[in-house]
Design a protein around this motif. Structure first.
Motif, short mmCIF file in Angstrom:
data_model
loop_
_atom_site.label_atom_id
_atom_site.label_comp_id
_atom_site.label_asym_id
_atom_site.label_seq_id
_atom_site.Cartn_x
_atom_site.Cartn_y
_atom_site.Cartn_z
N ALA A 207 0.84 -1.20 0.00
CA ALA A 207 0.00 0.00 0.00
C ALA A 207 0.87 1.25 0.00
O ALA A 207 1.95 1.29 0.61
CB ALA A 207 -0.93 0.00 1.20
N ALA A 208 0.39 2.30 -0.69
CA ALA A 208 1.14 3.55 -0.78
C ALA A 208 0.51 4.60 0.12
O ALA A 208 -0.73 4.68 0.23
CB ALA A 208 1.16 4.05 -2.22
N ALA A 230 -2.21 9.97 4.45
CA ALA A 230 -3.23 9.64 3.47
C ALA A 230 -2.83 8.35 2.78
O ALA A 230 -1.64 8.06 2.62
CB ALA A 230 -3.38 10.76 2.43
N ARG A 231 -3.82 7.57 2.36
CA ARG A 231 -3.58 6.27 1.75
C ARG A 231 -4.08 6.28 0.31
O ARG A 231 -5.16 6.80 0.02
CB ARG A 231 -4.29 5.17 2.54
CG ARG A 231 -4.15 3.77 1.94
CD ARG A 231 -4.67 2.72 2.90
NE ARG A 231 -5.98 3.07 3.42
CZ ARG A 231 -6.43 2.72 4.63
NH1 ARG A 231 -5.67 2.04 5.45
NH2 ARG A 231 -7.64 3.08 5.02
N ALA A 232 -3.28 5.71 -0.59
CA ALA A 232 -3.71 5.60 -1.98
C ALA A 232 -4.87 4.64 -2.09
O ALA A 232 -4.87 3.56 -1.50
CB ALA A 232 -2.56 5.11 -2.85
N ILE A 239 -7.64 10.73 2.77
CA ILE A 239 -7.03 11.33 3.95
C ILE A 239 -7.52 10.61 5.20
O ILE A 239 -8.69 10.20 5.30
CB ILE A 239 -7.32 12.84 4.03
CG1 ILE A 239 -6.40 13.52 5.05
CG2 ILE A 239 -8.78 13.13 4.30
CD1 ILE A 239 -6.40 15.03 4.97
N LEU A 240 -6.63 10.41 6.16
CA LEU A 240 -6.91 9.67 7.38
C LEU A 240 -6.61 10.56 8.59
O LEU A 240 -5.97 11.62 8.45
CB LEU A 240 -6.05 8.40 7.44
CG LEU A 240 -6.23 7.42 6.27
CD1 LEU A 240 -5.17 6.32 6.33
CD2 LEU A 240 -7.63 6.83 6.25
N PRO A 241 -7.04 10.18 9.78
CA PRO A 241 -6.69 10.96 10.97
C PRO A 241 -5.18 10.99 11.20
O PRO A 241 -4.44 10.12 10.69
CB PRO A 241 -7.41 10.21 12.10
CG PRO A 241 -8.48 9.43 11.44
CD PRO A 241 -7.95 9.06 10.10
N PRO A 242 -4.67 11.95 11.95
CA PRO A 242 -3.23 12.01 12.24
C PRO A 242 -2.76 10.75 12.95
O PRO A 242 -3.52 10.08 13.65
CB PRO A 242 -3.10 13.23 13.16
CG PRO A 242 -4.33 14.04 12.90
CD PRO A 242 -5.42 13.07 12.57
N ILE A 243 -1.47 10.45 12.76
CA ILE A 243 -0.89 9.31 13.49
C ILE A 243 -0.04 9.77 14.68
O ILE A 243 0.18 9.00 15.61
CB ILE A 243 -0.07 8.39 12.57
CG1 ILE A 243 1.04 9.16 11.85
CG2 ILE A 243 -0.98 7.70 11.57
CD1 ILE A 243 1.96 8.25 11.03
#
Length: 385
Positions: A207-208, A230-232, A239-243
């Motif tokens: 996954a990118a 963010a994930r391709a 876009i995803l929540p912060p890590i």
């Protein structure tokens, strides 16, 4: 998905219990311009999908860096930044001018990013920050994440990037997690972030992802830096929540990037002393990081505090914008070098450093600094690694 990992004041308290690891002092002979009449700072190479520095069949590396003409006040460079292209082979650097053609970028300036080449070694994707908007009447700090495609070809023995196309905004801000960046009253060091996209392909499943600098929309503190991701998803990016979040600790976790080493994920970022919350413990200007066996959780600060290494006490701002590669070499640029009174902006590539990583411990390798030995005319030079 796990909640963000907190980088806390308690972690920074660990710095008080031991001396900070520091990089070697950069000597005057190592501060040599890489090109005539310009200053460079944040830099990144064209990388393969697994993060290694790409080399052409003729041994060239392609590097991109923010650059401007030299100003009396070095901070003015942020209002004029463009991404420039450099070629490197062996001990020689060649400056090839602005990477993208005039009028192609949608911003009034171009800020940091990353670049990745396809498996065939022919097509490059540049991810970058568009700062402001082209043609704006007053310079703004708005930041958007863009990508563009370009072909890598050989031109009379030298690699060039040609045929810029498919300019697009790749990650749009989710206001539930990330603050907006339009602030006409902002100043460098206090502005909010949505910038610095860095590509990472997870070897676990292919996954990118894009890591980026952000600001927490849910925070009550003005010191609310986060590392976003963010994930391709097909041709798009989700876009995803912060890590990572640094609420009540630090305003800017800049140029975040991940490498996979010895079965673990190592997440690095850079920050400066003046963007820590003055009411809490502060750290030095340096390279920071965390380690985990999972890209989305269980992050542990390296060395207990997160600090990998800092600038030396006698030159606390000598370098910045460190970026770590899978072979554990580290690039950066020469900033305010030499210590003492006054501002001496180096505006060139700094000597490479080399890390040693072992689980949650990070250190500089013995003899970690490789000296720049710039030679040749004003448009070429050399740097060992």
């Amino acid at each position: 998905m796990n909640a963000p990992t907190l980088w806390t004041r308690a972690h920074l308290d660990a710095l008080a219990a031991r001396s900070c690891p520091t990089a070697p002092v950069i000597a005057a002979g190592e501060v040599v311009p890489v090109a005539a009449g310009i200053g460079v700072w944040d830099a990144w190479p064209v990388q393969t999908l697994d993060g290694a520095i790409h080399r052409t069949k003729d041994g060239f590396e392609l590097w991109l860096a923010l650059a401007t003409p030299l100003f009396d006040d070095p901070d003015q460079r942020h209002d004029h930044a463009r991404i420039h292209l450099f070629r490197r082979r062996g001990d020689e650097w060649q400056h090839a001018g602005p990477a993208m053609p005039d009028g192609f970028s949608p911003g009034s300036r171009e800020w940091s990013g990353s670049a990745v080449i396809d498996a065939a070694g022919r097509e490059v994707t540049l991810f970058f920050t568009a700062a402001g908007r082209r043609g704006e009447a007053a310079t703004s700090f708005e930041q958007r994440l863009f990508a563009a495609e370009v072909s890598l070809i050989d031109d009379d023995g030298a690699p060039v990037l040609t045929g810029w196309r498919d300019l697009r905004e790749v990650v749009e801000r989710d206001p539930a997690f990330y603050m907006q960046t339009i602030d006409p009253a902002g100043t460098i060091g206090k502005i909010k972030g949505f910038r610095d996209p860095a590509f990472f392909r997870d070897p676990a499943d292919g996954a990118a992802y894009l890591l980026f600098t952000g600001s927490d929309a849910t925070a009550r503190s003005d010191y609310n830096g986060v590392i976003g991701i963010a994930r391709a998803k097909g041709a798009a990016w989700q876009i995803l929540p912060p890590i990572i979040t640094a609420n009540h600790v630090n305003n800017e976790l800049e140029r975040p990037h991940v490498i996979h080493h010895a079965g673990l994920y190592y997440l690095f970022w850079v920050t400066q002393r003046h963007v820590f919350d003055p009411e809490g413990p502060t750290g030095p200007t340096g390279l920071y990081g965390m380690v985990s066996d999972d890209l989305f959780g269980n992050w542990q600060p390296l060395n207990g505090s997160g600090l990998v290494f800092a600038n030396p006490d006698q030159a606390p701002a000598q370098a910045y914008s460190w970026f770590v590669f899978p072979d554990l070499s580290v690039t950066s640029f020469v900033d305010n070098w030499g210590g003492g009174d006054g501002r001496r902006f180096g505006g060139t590539f700094a000597p490479f450093l080399h890390l040693h990583l072992e689980g949650p411990r990070a250190s500089l390798r013995e003899g970690a600094m490789t000296r720049d030995v710039m030679t040749g005319n004003a448009m070429t030079g050399s740097v060992g690694r």
